[in-house]
Scaffold this motif. Structure first.
Motif, PDB file in Angstrom:
ATOM      1  N   ASP A 338      15.782  -6.418  15.601  1.00 41.18           N
ATOM      2  CA  ASP A 338      15.574  -4.969  15.656  1.00 41.18           C
ATOM      3  C   ASP A 338      14.537  -4.534  14.619  1.00 41.18           C
ATOM      4  OD1 ASP A 338      17.224  -4.440  17.779  1.00 41.18           O
ATOM      5  OD2 ASP A 338      18.915  -3.719  16.589  1.00 41.18           O
ATOM      6  N   TRP A 339      14.616  -5.101  13.407  1.00 42.49           N
ATOM      7  CA  TRP A 339      13.620  -4.795  12.381  1.00 42.49           C
ATOM      8  C   TRP A 339      12.238  -5.281  12.812  1.00 42.49           C
ATOM      9  CZ3 TRP A 339      16.834  -6.965   7.693  1.00 42.49           C
ATOM     10  CH2 TRP A 339      17.822  -6.026   7.345  1.00 42.49           C
ATOM     11  N   SER A 340      12.183  -6.506  13.311  1.00 40.63           N
ATOM     12  CA  SER A 340      10.904  -7.088  13.718  1.00 40.63           C
ATOM     13  C   SER A 340      10.266  -6.270  14.840  1.00 40.63           C
ATOM     14  CB  SER A 340      11.113  -8.538  14.184  1.00 40.63           C
ATOM     15  OG  SER A 340       9.910  -9.098  14.668  1.00 40.63           O
ATOM     16  N   ASP A 341      11.048  -5.921  15.850  1.00 49.03           N
ATOM     17  CA  ASP A 341      10.510  -5.133  16.962  1.00 49.03           C
ATOM     18  C   ASP A 341      10.012  -3.771  16.482  1.00 49.03           C
ATOM     19  OD1 ASP A 341      11.144  -7.197  18.662  1.00 49.03           O
ATOM     20  OD2 ASP A 341      12.972  -6.274  19.445  1.00 49.03           O
ATOM     21  N   ALA A 342      10.751  -3.173  15.533  1.00 48.86           N
ATOM     22  CA  ALA A 342      10.335  -1.865  15.011  1.00 48.86           C
ATOM     23  C   ALA A 342       9.023  -1.966  14.244  1.00 48.86           C
ATOM     24  CB  ALA A 342      11.429  -1.290  14.112  1.00 48.86           C
ATOM     25  N   LEU A 343       8.863  -3.030  13.453  1.00 46.53           N
ATOM     26  CA  LEU A 343       7.611  -3.212  12.718  1.00 46.53           C
ATOM     27  C   LEU A 343       6.458  -3.501  13.680  1.00 46.53           C
ATOM     28  CD1 LEU A 343       5.983  -3.487  10.125  1.00 46.53           C
ATOM     29  CD2 LEU A 343       6.751  -5.864   9.956  1.00 46.53           C
ATOM     30  N   GLU A 344       6.692  -4.363  14.666  1.00 47.29           N
ATOM     31  CA  GLU A 344       5.633  -4.701  15.614  1.00 47.29           C
ATOM     32  C   GLU A 344       5.145  -3.464  16.359  1.00 47.29           C
ATOM     33  OE1 GLU A 344       4.192  -7.925  16.131  1.00 47.29           O
ATOM     34  OE2 GLU A 344       5.233  -8.082  14.207  1.00 47.29           O
ATOM     35  N   ALA A 345       6.034  -2.514  16.596  1.00 45.78           N
ATOM     36  CA  ALA A 345       5.663  -1.299  17.324  1.00 45.78           C
ATOM     37  C   ALA A 345       4.849  -0.328  16.471  1.00 45.78           C
ATOM     38  CB  ALA A 345       6.918  -0.596  17.839  1.00 45.78           C
TER      39      ALA A 345
END
Length: 421
Positions: A338-345
């Motif tokens: 969830d953190w990774s996806d949020a940063l990638e976005a």
């Protein structure tokens, strides 16, 4: 050198997964044109690291701009699994490695060095962390109690799960060691009515939490201190203590002293909850294939992991009694994705925020490191290479003569129903 790395066929790198395409330093293309992951090399030394399965060194080359990486981080991690030469848990367990880690631990965890190491990570940029954490900035494993929970909901569920385990009651004196941006400290104060004290070594976090305390008008019974746990006075014990995502920074050589301090800070009969990352293997202190070294250099200098069996041993040596242990390993894998996806976005916003604090070159380096760190850690939890344990412990009560009371020695009940009601 190219020929020595590509035996027998000029268009094939031995062992290259089909998910990966390569661009070599002289411009040659290897792999499928539509491969989901593409690595573009500027140096042959990086290719040698790829062939040797030195994932940590390869990650360092990416952070330092010596190779370019294209592709979604989930695809990158799936490909990485196929590049590893073996189980990274089992590749860092030799006697020399253990001796080296102990010597390193002895010098890495003085009061001054711990403060510097914490600030290295947590004081990168509050605005950067705010881009991909939940609104409360809870920077630890969430608790996905129900299917379909958002990250924010799962973090609130985690905060409440801890408070329930500790059986917090109005008016109790509660200590949060490593309070972060104040999520648990304020949740406990606002929802359970405790008198709460938090400590942190991060100057940014300290200032943020103090602003929240003032804004909420909680100054009479909530406080945040810029303080090392070793410096806390022991004159007035706390009824309940939590330590969330902090003991990974303590160091193996200080573990007995750490739990001994928790024991002395805790009132007889009181409860303490230690929530932290643990090693997946019994003997390793960090992941092999260079991954642990990469994390230590770019993300968590001084961080050390112990297997849960070793953690329980240190806790027992201190006199604390373990009354409940829960492994939240799958929850941390999901949290990190969830953190990774949020940063990638929000990569462009993250780059701008970091550049405003220290220039574009520094921003790019930090951003590349965190992209790998978040996705790589998610993969590591999913694979069981590392874990996350919540350990609830009690300080046995004493009678008026100072003898340990036999039988029920704490407030901990005879079943777990209270945690889940």
């Amino acid at each position: 050198m190219f020929q020595s790395l590509v035996p027998g066929h000029p268009s094939h790198l031995s062992g290259l997964p089909p998910e990966i395409a390569l661009q070599l330093p002289q411009g040659q293309q290897l792999g499928a044109a539509d491969a989901p992951v593409r690595l573009s090399f500027s140096r042959w030394s990086s290719i040698a690291r790829l062939k040797a399965g030195q994932i940590g060194a390869l990650a360092e080359d990416y952070v330092e701009g010596k190779l370019q990486l294209e592709g979604a981080m989930r695809d990158v991690m799936r490909a990485t699994l196929k590049l590893l030469p073996g189980n990274p848990v089992e590749s860092d367990t030799g006697w020399w490695t253990a001796l080296r880690h102990r010597a390193k631990s002895l010098t890495a965890h003085t009061l001054a060095r711990d403060a510097t190491q914490i600030q290295f990570h947590y004081d990168v940029s509050d605005a950067f962390y705010a881009l991909w954490l939940d609104p409360r900035r809870v920077y630890s494993c969430a608790y996905y109690r129900e299917t379909g929970m958002t990250l924010a909901q799962a973090q609130e569920a985690k905060l409440d799960h801890i408070c329930r385990k500790l059986m917090l009651q109005p008016g109790e004196h509660f200590l949060d060691i490593g309070a972060g941006w104040g999520g648990l400290l304020l949740w406990a104060a606002e929802h359970y009515g405790v008198d709460a004290t938090g400590i942190t070594l991060s100057k940014n976090q300290h200032a943020h939490v103090q602003q929240l305390i003032d804004a909420k008008g909680l100054g009479q019974r909530v406080r945040i201190e810029l303080c090392d746990y070793r410096d806390l006075p022991e004159k007035k014990p706390f009824d309940k203590i939590s330590s969330v995502g902090m003991f990974e920074h303590v160091g193996q050589v200080n573990m007995d002293a750490y739990f001994g301090k928790v024991m002395r800070l805790l009132a007889p009969g009181g409860l303490a909850l230690n929530h932290g990352i643990t090693a997946g293997g019994v003997d390793n202190r960090q992941l092999g294939a260079g991954m642990g070294d990469f994390i230590g250099k770019y993300i968590f200098p001084g961080g050390e992991l112990l297997h849960i069996s070793a953690v329980l041993g240190h806790m027992a040596h201190s006199g604390l009694e373990m009354v409940d242990t829960e492994n939240l390993r799958p929850h941390y894998g999901r949290t990190l994705w969830d953190w990774s996806d949020a940063l990638e976005a929000r990569l462009d916003e993250a780059r701008a925020v970091l550049a405003a604090d220290g220039g574009l070159e520094r921003a790019e380096k930090i951003l590349r490191a965190y992209r790998l760190y978040l996705a790589g850690s998610a993969m590591s939890f999913e694979q069981g290479w590392i874990a996350l344990h919540q350990v609830l412990a009690a300080r046995p009560a004493l009678d008026r003569q100072g003898e340990t009371i036999k039988g029920a020695q704490s407030a901990y009940p005879f079943n777990r129903e209270f945690m889940y009601r």
